[in-house]
Design a protein around this motif. Structure first.
Motif, mmCIF file in Angstrom:
data_model
loop_
_atom_site.group_PDB
_atom_site.id
_atom_site.type_symbol
_atom_site.label_atom_id
_atom_site.label_comp_id
_atom_site.label_asym_id
_atom_site.label_seq_id
_atom_site.Cartn_x
_atom_site.Cartn_y
_atom_site.Cartn_z
ATOM 1 N N HIS A 1 0.822 -1.218 0.000
ATOM 2 C CA HIS A 1 0.000 0.000 0.000
ATOM 3 C C HIS A 1 0.854 1.267 0.000
ATOM 4 O O HIS A 1 0.402 2.328 0.441
ATOM 5 C CB HIS A 1 -0.980 0.014 1.179
ATOM 6 C CG HIS A 1 -1.819 -1.220 1.267
ATOM 7 N ND1 HIS A 1 -2.836 -1.484 0.366
ATOM 8 C CD2 HIS A 1 -1.768 -2.285 2.104
ATOM 9 C CE1 HIS A 1 -3.386 -2.651 0.665
ATOM 10 N NE2 HIS A 1 -2.758 -3.165 1.704
ATOM 11 N N ALA A 2 2.087 1.161 -0.484
ATOM 12 C CA ALA A 2 2.938 2.347 -0.608
ATOM 13 C C ALA A 2 2.414 3.254 -1.720
ATOM 14 O O ALA A 2 1.624 2.840 -2.580
ATOM 15 C CB ALA A 2 4.376 1.935 -0.900
ATOM 16 N N ARG A 3 2.876 4.491 -1.701
ATOM 17 C CA ARG A 3 2.503 5.473 -2.718
ATOM 18 C C ARG A 3 3.779 5.960 -3.410
ATOM 19 O O ARG A 3 4.677 6.495 -2.753
ATOM 20 C CB ARG A 3 1.766 6.662 -2.079
ATOM 21 C CG ARG A 3 0.506 6.244 -1.308
ATOM 22 C CD ARG A 3 -0.609 5.849 -2.246
ATOM 23 N NE ARG A 3 -1.773 5.305 -1.555
ATOM 24 C CZ ARG A 3 -2.104 4.026 -1.559
ATOM 25 N NH1 ARG A 3 -1.332 3.135 -2.201
ATOM 26 N NH2 ARG A 3 -3.177 3.602 -0.933
ATOM 27 N N LEU A 4 3.862 5.771 -4.725
ATOM 28 C CA LEU A 4 5.006 6.195 -5.530
ATOM 29 C C LEU A 4 4.600 7.386 -6.382
ATOM 30 O O LEU A 4 3.547 7.358 -7.039
ATOM 31 C CB LEU A 4 5.476 5.064 -6.444
ATOM 32 C CG LEU A 4 6.428 4.010 -5.854
ATOM 33 C CD1 LEU A 4 5.761 3.276 -4.709
ATOM 34 C CD2 LEU A 4 6.868 3.045 -6.929
ATOM 35 N N TRP B 1 3.596 0.364 -14.871
ATOM 36 C CA TRP B 1 3.796 -0.327 -13.608
ATOM 37 C C TRP B 1 2.517 -0.438 -12.778
ATOM 38 O O TRP B 1 2.408 -1.309 -11.903
ATOM 39 C CB TRP B 1 4.867 0.378 -12.785
ATOM 40 C CG TRP B 1 6.015 -0.502 -12.419
ATOM 41 C CD1 TRP B 1 6.034 -1.864 -12.323
ATOM 42 C CD2 TRP B 1 7.340 -0.059 -12.085
ATOM 43 N NE1 TRP B 1 7.277 -2.307 -11.953
ATOM 44 C CE2 TRP B 1 8.107 -1.222 -11.799
ATOM 45 C CE3 TRP B 1 7.948 1.189 -11.992
ATOM 46 C CZ2 TRP B 1 9.447 -1.170 -11.422
ATOM 47 C CZ3 TRP B 1 9.285 1.244 -11.623
ATOM 48 C CH2 TRP B 1 10.031 0.090 -11.349
ATOM 49 N N ALA B 2 1.560 0.453 -13.010
ATOM 50 C CA ALA B 2 0.374 0.521 -12.138
ATOM 51 C C ALA B 2 -0.356 -0.813 -12.003
ATOM 52 O O ALA B 2 -0.700 -1.211 -10.882
ATOM 53 C CB ALA B 2 -0.568 1.612 -12.635
ATOM 54 N N PRO B 3 -0.630 -1.551 -13.082
ATOM 55 C CA PRO B 3 -1.398 -2.796 -12.919
ATOM 56 C C PRO B 3 -0.720 -3.833 -12.038
ATOM 57 O O PRO B 3 -1.371 -4.457 -11.188
ATOM 58 C CB PRO B 3 -1.550 -3.296 -14.369
ATOM 59 C CG PRO B 3 -1.408 -2.079 -15.217
ATOM 60 C CD PRO B 3 -0.396 -1.237 -14.515
ATOM 61 N N SER B 4 0.586 -4.037 -12.217
ATOM 62 C CA SER B 4 1.264 -5.061 -11.414
ATOM 63 C C SER B 4 1.430 -4.622 -9.965
ATOM 64 O O SER B 4 1.310 -5.435 -9.041
ATOM 65 C CB SER B 4 2.622 -5.408 -12.028
ATOM 66 O OG SER B 4 3.464 -4.269 -12.068
ATOM 67 N N ASN C 1 -1.421 -5.235 -7.261
ATOM 68 C CA ASN C 1 -1.557 -6.499 -6.527
ATOM 69 C C ASN C 1 -1.118 -6.368 -5.072
ATOM 70 O O ASN C 1 -1.564 -7.138 -4.222
ATOM 71 C CB ASN C 1 -0.736 -7.590 -7.219
ATOM 72 C CG ASN C 1 -1.249 -7.905 -8.612
ATOM 73 O OD1 ASN C 1 -2.451 -7.803 -8.861
ATOM 74 N ND2 ASN C 1 -0.352 -8.281 -9.514
ATOM 75 N N ARG C 2 -0.246 -5.387 -4.805
ATOM 76 C CA ARG C 2 0.188 -5.130 -3.426
ATOM 77 C C ARG C 2 -0.454 -3.878 -2.845
ATOM 78 O O ARG C 2 -0.062 -3.393 -1.790
ATOM 79 C CB ARG C 2 1.715 -4.995 -3.373
ATOM 80 C CG ARG C 2 2.479 -6.276 -3.652
ATOM 81 C CD ARG C 2 3.986 -6.051 -3.574
ATOM 82 N NE ARG C 2 4.387 -5.392 -2.333
ATOM 83 C CZ ARG C 2 5.622 -4.947 -2.085
ATOM 84 N NH1 ARG C 2 6.574 -5.099 -3.012
ATOM 85 N NH2 ARG C 2 5.924 -4.363 -0.938
#
Length: 450
Positions: A335-338, A370-373, A376-377
């Motif tokens: 649930h990190a935010r990049l 990268w967003a879709p993969s 999952n986390r």
């Protein structure tokens, strides 16, 4: 750097002068100040139907003066154009519009209100993502909101902003967080943007410190936009790690001491930078902001290998390598935010910046890819694309180009580092996992690009 034209246009004598000459009259933008009681400091007018109804019990958290455009809506008094107060914010729910004839509801809501706006008003339209609708006419009608919103944003004047938020089914409970940003001065230099909100289980527990208990890393943090981002994340409760090159150690350590943060002196383009970074972090990060970047401008015919390679290495390759290492090495929490700091140059291009524009466009592409993969986390990743921001770097731009950058947007002025920082801080919130794989421009609705 001071904007002398803005200083003139907002002075008592200057207002008369620029008016007499028919020159543009930008308004000095209101920006967020700590201690405000509500996101909207003034009257809020609500209109429309279903989505806005989810705020029926919570609009008081946005403003202490709420009005409805029609009787019987939201248990609010009806706003009267003749006797009601001037309006600071407008929120119209267009999600139920399904036929072209329905679009007239936009005109009937906004037209009378536009004549009674205060300075620096903030407007938001809510809709449903057109691609989520099976009915072609309904999808067409919702798509029409984009043209309407971008056009009206350019008509507002008075330092006003307008955004369109497409809300997926199931994402209604994330509206408050988005509206706290887009209806407030935190979004002072964001306008004409279209964003999609998706379902997200995470919530903000305390709106006074929405990032409390979260660990954040900001690269390029010793000055300018990076320093403003670090300051804003710390203000909102995050524990901050500040990274910059060893040559900036003095400024980095001074800022870290002031914010109660942790300095990391590191060249992110070094071969062993990923390993060094992992060793410097005692626990996984909740927030990662890739802000570090350089420019080495030349037309392509005059650009040598070093100018090309250095920009791509720092601006694009380093964020990719560092993020991969953190993901693989346990340096990023679930649930990190990049947040990747891109640029409108990566969207519109810019003469003499093929290297820089390529690197920034690459960051936007990285967020989308990268967003879709990462979902999952529960990890979100987004790009922020600043326009002309008043920094030491833009102060070195030749006068004519600098003035063009400042004026070629709907707000008629440059932004400040705080504008980028506030946007990053919103995207870093737990509930902003509702936004991922998107690019949000902080450019005053620049005329450059889409």
């Amino acid at each position: 750097m001071s904007d002398r034209y803005l200083d003139l246009a907002t002075s008592t004598v200057g207002q008369r002068l620029v008016g007499a000459l028919g020159l543009p009259t930008p308004v000095r933008l209101e920006r967020w100040q700590s201690g405000r009681m509500h996101p909207v400091d003034g009257a809020l007018l609500l209109g429309g139907a279903s989505l806005a109804a989810s705020l029926a019990d919570g609009w008081q958290r946005l403003s202490d003066q709420g009005f409805a455009s029609e009787a019987g809506r939201f248990d609010l008094p009806v706003w009267d154009p003749e006797q009601g107060p001037a309006l600071k914010a407008l929120l119209f729910d267009a999600s139920a519009l399904s036929r072209s004839e329905d679009l007239d509801q936009l005109r009937r809501f906004f037209q009378p209100a536009l004549r009674h706006l205060t300075q620096c008003p903030h407007l938001v339209i809510l809709g449903r993502p057109p691609e989520s609708l099976a009915d072609p006419m309904a999808a067409s009608t919702q798509a029409a909101l984009e043209g309407f919103s971008r056009s009206l944003a350019k008509e507002l004047g008075q330092g006003g902003t307008l955004q369109l938020l497409y809300v997926d089914a199931g994402a209604e409970d994330q509206l408050e967080g988005a509206l706290r940003f887009f209806l407030s001065p935190k979004s002072a230099y964001v306008s004409g943007q279209v964003l999609r909100l998706r379902a997200c289980a995470a919530r903000v527990a305390d709106w006074t410190r929405p990032l409390a208990g979260r660990r954040a890393l900001v690269t390029g943090a010793s000055r300018g936009i990076g320093a403003a981002i670090a300051e804003t994340l710390a203000r909102d409760g995050a524990e901050v790690w500040l990274l910059d090159v060893p040559q900036a150690s003095d400024a980095l350590q001074a800022l870290a001491a002031r914010l109660g943060g942790h300095p990391i002196a590191l060249d992110i383009s070094a071969a062993d930078a990923p390993q060094q970074l992992l060793q410097a972090l005692p626990q996984p990060l909740d927030i990662l902001v890739h802000n570090a970047g350089i420019t080495r401008d030349k037309t392509l015919k005059n650009m040598d290998d070093s100018l090309w390679n250095s920009v791509l290495a720092i601006n694009l390759q380093a964020p990719l390598r560092l993020t991969e290492a953190l993901l693989d090495g346990g340096g990023l929490a679930d649930h990190a935010r990049l947040v990747l700091i891109a640029s409108i140059s990566g969207i519109a291009g810019n003469a003499g910046q093929t290297n820089y524009a390529a690197s920034k466009a690459g960051l936007i592409g990285l967020a989308r890819a990268w967003a879709p993969s990462l979902a999952n986390r529960g990890i979100s990743i987004n790009a922020v694309a600043p326009g002309f921001i008043e920094t030491a770097m833009t102060a070195t731009i030749p006068f004519a180009l600098r003035e063009a950058g400042r004026r070629m947007n709907s707000l008629g002025q440059g932004g400040v580092p705080q504008d980028v920082a506030e946007t990053v801080a919103w995207l870093a919130q737990p509930g902003s996992g509702a936004v991922s794989g998107q690019v949000l421009r902080v450019c005053g609705q620049s005329l450059l690009g889409a």
